[in-house]
Design an enzyme around this catalytic site. Structure first.
Site, mmCIF file in Angstrom:
data_model
loop_
_atom_site.group_PDB
_atom_site.id
_atom_site.type_symbol
_atom_site.label_atom_id
_atom_site.label_comp_id
_atom_site.label_asym_id
_atom_site.label_seq_id
_atom_site.Cartn_x
_atom_site.Cartn_y
_atom_site.Cartn_z
ATOM 1 N N TYR A 23 0.796 -1.229 0.000
ATOM 2 C CA TYR A 23 0.000 0.000 0.000
ATOM 3 C C TYR A 23 0.829 1.280 0.000
ATOM 4 C CZ TYR A 23 -3.717 -3.322 1.036
ATOM 5 O OH TYR A 23 -4.592 -4.378 0.959
ATOM 6 N N HIS A 100 -8.719 2.018 -5.552
ATOM 7 C CA HIS A 100 -7.908 1.116 -4.731
ATOM 8 C C HIS A 100 -6.438 1.470 -4.912
ATOM 9 C CE1 HIS A 100 -11.257 -1.637 -3.917
ATOM 10 N NE2 HIS A 100 -11.607 -1.437 -5.173
ATOM 11 N N ARG A 111 -10.213 -11.219 -3.719
ATOM 12 C CA ARG A 111 -10.234 -9.762 -3.978
ATOM 13 C C ARG A 111 -10.659 -9.441 -5.409
ATOM 14 N NH1 ARG A 111 -7.483 -7.622 0.546
ATOM 15 N NH2 ARG A 111 -5.958 -9.099 1.322
HETATM 16 C C1 DQA Z 1 -7.692 -2.002 -1.054
HETATM 17 C C2 DQA Z 1 -7.728 -3.424 -1.615
HETATM 18 C C3 DQA Z 1 -8.613 -4.321 -0.770
HETATM 19 O O1 DQA Z 1 -8.627 -5.648 -1.307
HETATM 20 C C4 DQA Z 1 -8.086 -4.396 0.644
HETATM 21 O O2 DQA Z 1 -8.955 -5.142 1.467
HETATM 22 C C5 DQA Z 1 -7.818 -3.048 1.243
HETATM 23 C C6 DQA Z 1 -7.273 -1.986 0.415
HETATM 24 C C7 DQA Z 1 -6.697 -1.099 -1.801
HETATM 25 O O3 DQA Z 1 -6.794 0.110 -1.668
HETATM 26 O O4 DQA Z 1 -5.820 -1.611 -2.518
HETATM 27 O O5 DQA Z 1 -7.966 -2.850 2.445
HETATM 28 O O6 DQA Z 1 -8.982 -1.434 -1.175
#
Ligand code: DQA
Length: 147
Positions: A23, A100, A111
């Site tokens: 992230y 995201h 996901r």
């Molecule tokens: C997210 C991707 C999601 O799968 C994950 O649960 C997150 C962050 C992203 O910003 O990449 O918490 O939304």
């Protein structure tokens, strides 16, 4: 002009320290100030919020129905689980942009599906914190009168 809402779901308060290899090292406060600067340049205002609670996010989505010009949402883990968030989003007529940091399509299979995508005009994923700036630019483009 009504503000642009940017809503952030669970665990995004830990940005910068949570799995930074996925992230990134920017905090949510860093992202908020970049969004605010971008919108200020364009003459718009920003409502930027984060919650770990599904019901709180739903209350804010309902607020955005009448109070926002556009909604950008990173629903985080709720993307993949929440019919309730989808139902709330479907009540909005303003543009919705799903954002995201990572690209969920390249990650674990659970996901790969997002309920939220069914209500989104478009999705920005995989560009890290910069994706929020892209989402703001997309919202501004959608709000610009045609012609
Ligand atoms: C997210 C991707 C999601 O799968 C994950 O649960 C997150 C962050 C992203 O910003 O990449 O918490 O939304």
């Amino acid at each position: 002009m009504k503000p642009i809402y940017v809503l952030n779901g669970p665990n995004l308060n830990l940005l910068g320290v949570r799995e930074p290899e996925i992230y990134g090292y920017d905090t949510l406060a860093d992202i908020e100030s970049r969004c605010a600067a971008l919108l200020e340049d364009a003459g718009h205002s920003l409502v930027f919020r984060q919650s770990n609670h599904e019901g709180q996010l739903i209350d804010w989505i309902q607020e955005a129905r009448t109070e926002s010009a556009a909604l950008i949402i990173n629903p985080a883990g709720y993307s993949h689980t929440s019919v309730a968030l989808l139902d709330a989003l479907k009540a909005l007529s303003v543009p919705i942009i799903e954002c995201h940091l990572s690209n969920p399509q390249t990650r674990e299979p659970f996901r790969h599906h997002s309920y939220v995508s069914l209500a989104a005009k478009g999705i920005i994923a995989g560009f890290g914190a910069f994706g929020y700036e892209l989402a703001i630019r997309a919202a501004l483009a959608l709000l610009k009168p045609a012609g």
